[in-house]
Design an enzyme around this catalytic site. Structure first.
Site, PDB file in Angstrom:
ATOM      1  N   VAL A  27      99.121  53.042-117.795  1.00 41.91           N
ATOM      2  CA  VAL A  27      99.823  54.003-118.138  1.00 41.91           C
ATOM      3  C   VAL A  27      99.618  54.492-119.435  1.00 41.91           C
ATOM      4  CG1 VAL A  27     102.041  55.414-118.113  1.00 41.91           C
ATOM      5  CG2 VAL A  27     101.912  53.342-116.589  1.00 41.91           C
ATOM      6  N   CYS A  28      98.958  55.941-119.259  1.00 43.65           N
ATOM      7  CA  CYS A  28      98.753  56.657-120.864  1.00 43.65           C
ATOM      8  C   CYS A  28      97.875  55.681-121.492  1.00 43.65           C
ATOM      9  CB  CYS A  28      99.953  56.893-121.502  1.00 43.65           C
ATOM     10  SG  CYS A  28      99.721  57.997-122.771  1.00 43.65           S
ATOM     11  N   GLN A  29      98.243  55.220-122.873  1.00 41.38           N
ATOM     12  CA  GLN A  29      97.449  54.431-123.645  1.00 41.38           C
ATOM     13  C   GLN A  29      97.444  53.176-123.061  1.00 41.38           C
ATOM     14  OE1 GLN A  29      99.365  52.827-127.270  1.00 41.38           O
ATOM     15  NE2 GLN A  29      97.421  52.827-128.498  1.00 41.38           N
TER      16      GLN A  29
END
Lengths: 277, 355
Positions: free
Chosen positions: B148-150
């Site tokens: 998720v994301c980074q």
């Protein structure tokens, strides 16, 4: 959760800001009707308020630092890039004396220059937002002011403010100034820590450099231990394979000594396969 | 707008402010994170959690049905409880309901002892340790990884470095091209002296909070509160609002070395896209990712622009690649209606089709 953050404080701040804007729009009892009636005056009033808000956030320091009002500021890029954002320096600027503090003073001067340059951008953003707003207000300004119409006007103001902000902060020179601000802030902190390290050495205390060097050694040792572990695991697998080698051979021999019926079944199956191919 | 407004039009505004303020104060102690979990493994400040099956589940049947567990790798810069914020806003819960076994990595707060922790540490010790624990616990050679994301960026790196351990990769709001024209965050940090920042020590969470809010300050620091006021929200809606506020302002401090590397390698040099990234001396080539990949991103994302995430298709080696732009914003990917219904269902059915 960030220490000190209270959504109710941020809410009160936003509500106060909303009230101020409503006064400027002339939608709030007690507002100066003359300002609201004159678009130029309205734009001027809004620009002034917005610029003040941007400046306040620009000089606010870290978002939740003491005195920032527990979240009443808009956080802002300035908070992220301002002096102190990366941590507290060991000295106040006033505590650093020349010649040790010469570099620190130079950095502080440069910081002030960058902040002054940024201030021109806050002014540009505020002026642009207010003029966009005055130009787009049009039909929203007609009719008796109600809470619902005031909210529509507020939404328009937010659109204009964000558009003006977005147009400026995407410019290369603005981004460059923000980087300069961050780099100068970091450099100032590093410079101040150098003085602290000098003192630490004088008292025989461990310094940042020593700790970093130790960490480097630990990391290298960790790598070596991991490599040893992998080497052992590989060796274990190899040994296991070597031990299993004779067992497998024995098993194969054992298979060769299976009952004749079984061997026949196998060979019958093999023959069937052969026929198919 | 006419001047001289009738005071009665605004007479209830003060009362409304007072009422909303009371509700906000009452909501101050709201809990976040709703599903039962237990710590399964840890390394430094990193904790691997295993979510417990929901009450009433026939665990054995479910375990047999969907044997491969999902490991969720969240970002370093935010707290992972956004994925399990409250019962009706929980990606984790929806996945549990669908019968998946779910693990989640919480990186914790980088303290003074983690100042030199770098991306190699996070990937090859922390994330690798989590993966090894899950694989050993389930006796499997590979798991399903959800980044998720980074955390999606970390998951891409990990999958490229250890392809055999990842059966399927799902990414949510994960940037691959950090230099798209609409990436304001990238533009701002392009000129940062990453080494200098690293030398100042760990970066406080407040700095990150400030950065994220500064992307859209009037909307994020003013408008949302005025909208809350205007909506005349009830206590439950105010509590939902406060849960989100808690998360938004709860960025953990960042290990100096890892953050500096992330800024330099990804935001400034765009190494992931260019195939020039190395972790611990080993090249990270997205072409090495040949397992099935599901890439979900937000169509209105102001932090990870859609083009930044969509760039993955050009870089990875997988022939089984599927992507979808969800019509929401960055945070909407975790808590919006789409997050509640569409996203978990997509992930679950996509994974089940590849068992």
């Amino acid at each position: 959760m960030s220490s000190g953050f209270r959504p109710e404080a941020a809410f009160v701040s936003a509500a106060e800001h909303f009230f101020d804007l409503m006064k400027s729009f002339g939608a709030q009892p007690g507002a100066g009707g003359a300002a609201a009636a004159d678009p130029a005056k309205l734009a001027g009033s809004l620009a002034s308020q917005f610029e003040q808000w941007l400046r306040a956030t620009q000089s606010a320091g870290p978002w939740f630092s003491p005195g920032a009002g527990g979240g009443s500021g808009p956080a802002g890029i300035a908070a992220a890039f301002s002096p102190g954002a990366f941590g507290q320096g060991p000295f106040n600027p006033g505590a650093v004396t020349p010649p040790e503090g010469q570099r620190s003073w130079e950095l502080i001067t440069q910081l002030a220059q960058v902040q002054a340059q940024l201030a021109t951008h806050w002014h540009e953003i505020a002026t642009s937002a207010a003029s966009q707003f005055a130009a787009r207000l049009g039909s929203l300004a007609s009719g008796p002011p109600t809470l619902q119409s005031a909210l529509k006007v507020y939404e328009l103001w937010v659109d204009c403010a964000e558009a003006a902000y977005g147009a400026t902060v995407r410019k290369d020179d603005f981004a460059g100034l923000q980087s300069q601000l961050a780099n100068l802030s970091a450099a100032l902190l590093v410079e101040q820590r150098k003085h602290a390290e000098t003192l630490a050495r004088a008292f025989g205390l461990p310094t940042r450099n020593e700790v970093d060097a130790l960490y480097g050694q630990i990391k290298e040792l960790r790598r070596q231990v991991a490599a040893l572990g992998e080497g052992r695991a590989t060796a274990a697998v190899h040994q296991k394979a070597q031990r299993q080698g004779p067992q497998r051979k024995a098993a194969r021999r054992k298979g060769a000594q299976r009952p004749a019926a079984a061997r026949k079944t196998v060979s019958a199956a093999a023959r069937a396969r052969k026929r198919r191919t | 707008m006419q001047s001289g407004a009738d005071p009665r039009d605004f007479s209830d505004l003060g009362a409304r402010i007072a009422d909303t303020l009371c509700k906000l104060q009452r909501a101050a102690g709201v809990e976040v994170g709703c599903s039962a979990k237990r710590a399964a493994w840890s390394c430094g400040k990193t904790t691997l959690y295993r979510y417990l099956p929901l009450a009433g589940d026939d665990v054995a049947v479910r375990a047999a049905k969907h044997a491969r567990p999902i490991l969720i790798c969240f970002a370093l810069v935010n707290r992972p409880y956004i994925l399990d914020l409250q019962p009706d806003r929980s990606l984790v819960r929806r996945l549990l309901e669908a019968g998946h076994t779910v693990y989640l990595i919480d990186w914790g707060d980088a303290g003074d002892g983690e100042r030199c922790t770098d991306l190699e540490d996070y990937l090859e010790r922390h994330l690798a340790g989590c993966v090894a624990h899950v694989l050993e616990a389930h006796g499997l050679p590979a798991l399903d990884l959800l980044g998720v994301c980074q955390g999606g960026v970390l998951s891409l790196c990990y999958t490229a470095l250890h392809p055999r351990q990842v059966a399927n990769l799902v990414t949510l709001t994960t940037p691959v091209d950090f230099h798209t024209a609409d990436n304001l965050l990238s533009k701002w940090v392009r000129g940062l002296d990453a080494d200098l920042v690293c030398a100042t020590g760990n970066v406080p969470g407040e700095v990150l909070n400030g950065l994220f809010l500064a992307l859209s300050p009037v909307r994020l620091a003013q408008q949302k509160y005025v909208r809350l006021l205007a909506a005349g929200a009830d206590q439950r809606a105010v509590e939902d609002f406060v849960r989100m506020e808690k998360w938004i302002f709860d960025s953990p401090p960042q290990a100096a070395a890892a953050l500096a590397q992330f800024v330099r390698w990804f935001y400034q040099e765009n190494r992931l896209l260019h195939g020039t990234l190395e972790i611990g001396g080993r090249p990270v080539n997205l072409r090495d990712i040949r397992q099935p990949v599901l890439n979900l991103y937000a169509a209105q994302d102001h932090i990870v622009p859609p083009a930044a995430a969509a760039a993955m298709e050009r870089c990875i080696g997988s022939k089984d690649y599927e992507s979808c732009a969800i019509d929401t914003g960055h945070i909407g990917m975790y808590v919006s209606r789409a997050a509640r219904e569409d996203i978990p269902q997509r992930i679950s059915s996509w994974l089940k089709a590849r068992r």
